[in-house]
Design a protein around this motif. Sequence first.
Motif, PDB file in Angstrom:
ATOM      1  N   PRO A  25       1.160  -1.396  -0.139  1.00 15.32           N
ATOM      2  CA  PRO A  25      -0.005   0.073   0.087  1.00 15.32           C
ATOM      3  C   PRO A  25       0.334   0.804  -0.126  1.00 15.32           C
ATOM      4  O   PRO A  25       0.779   2.590  -0.662  1.00 15.32           O
ATOM      5  CB  PRO A  25      -0.690  -0.348   0.973  1.00 15.32           C
ATOM      6  N   PHE A  26       2.300   0.973   0.437  1.00 14.95           N
ATOM      7  CA  PHE A  26       2.813   2.320   0.499  1.00 14.95           C
ATOM      8  C   PHE A  26       3.536   2.452  -0.819  1.00 14.95           C
ATOM      9  O   PHE A  26       4.814   3.567  -0.843  1.00 14.95           O
ATOM     10  CB  PHE A  26       3.311   1.866   1.955  1.00 14.95           C
ATOM     11  N   ALA A  27       3.681   1.272  -1.798  1.00 14.05           N
ATOM     12  CA  ALA A  27       5.234   1.696  -2.911  1.00 14.05           C
ATOM     13  C   ALA A  27       4.571   2.435  -3.537  1.00 14.05           C
ATOM     14  O   ALA A  27       3.139   2.395  -3.778  1.00 14.05           O
ATOM     15  CB  ALA A  27       4.577  -0.177  -3.116  1.00 14.05           C
ATOM     16  N   PRO A  28       5.129   3.895  -4.557  1.00 17.17           N
ATOM     17  CA  PRO A  28       5.499   3.752  -5.175  1.00 17.17           C
ATOM     18  C   PRO A  28       4.569   3.745  -6.947  1.00 17.17           C
ATOM     19  O   PRO A  28       4.076   4.503  -7.058  1.00 17.17           O
ATOM     20  CB  PRO A  28       6.511   5.111  -5.904  1.00 17.17           C
ATOM     21  N   GLU A  29       5.126   2.918  -6.749  1.00 18.96           N
ATOM     22  CA  GLU A  29       4.166   2.107  -7.927  1.00 18.96           C
ATOM     23  C   GLU A  29       2.874   2.166  -8.033  1.00 18.96           C
ATOM     24  O   GLU A  29       1.838   2.278  -8.841  1.00 18.96           O
ATOM     25  CB  GLU A  29       4.805   0.667  -8.084  1.00 18.96           C
ATOM     26  N   ARG A  30       2.384   1.550  -6.023  1.00 17.90           N
ATOM     27  CA  ARG A  30       0.991   1.808  -6.158  1.00 17.90           C
ATOM     28  C   ARG A  30       0.515   2.401  -5.868  1.00 17.90           C
ATOM     29  O   ARG A  30      -0.528   2.908  -6.973  1.00 17.90           O
ATOM     30  CB  ARG A  30       0.730   0.986  -5.199  1.00 17.90           C
TER      31      ARG A  30
END
Length: 118
Positions: A25-30
């Motif tokens: 949920p905190f990944a830049p891709e997401r």
Amino acid sequence: PGSFIEGCGPAFSEIVDQMLDRLDPFAPERQSLAAVLIGESAELTFDSDGRVILPETLRNLAGISDEATFVGMGQRFQIWEPKAYDAYYAKALEDAQKYRDLLRSPSAPANPGTGGTR
């Protein structure tokens, strides 16, 4: 290609949500994907004659003024400015000729030519 509005019904929207939920949920891709796929989305409404009402912001993004071309794509659809779609379609028709071998009958074996049995 030109700009267009892409839409879907609730079932495909749920698939998009499920794909995003698989990512951290905190990944830049997401974050980027969610901003593009969900953040700029709008629920379309209909007038008393059953016509869809496109928000002005979406019409402006796609360059749509008086007329639009609706393109059904299975679980999704696209709405284009007609001349932009005509140009896109001419290229897509050309490309589709190259890609037609990718389509296989649903009853065809998954790996044709392997001779294997199930």
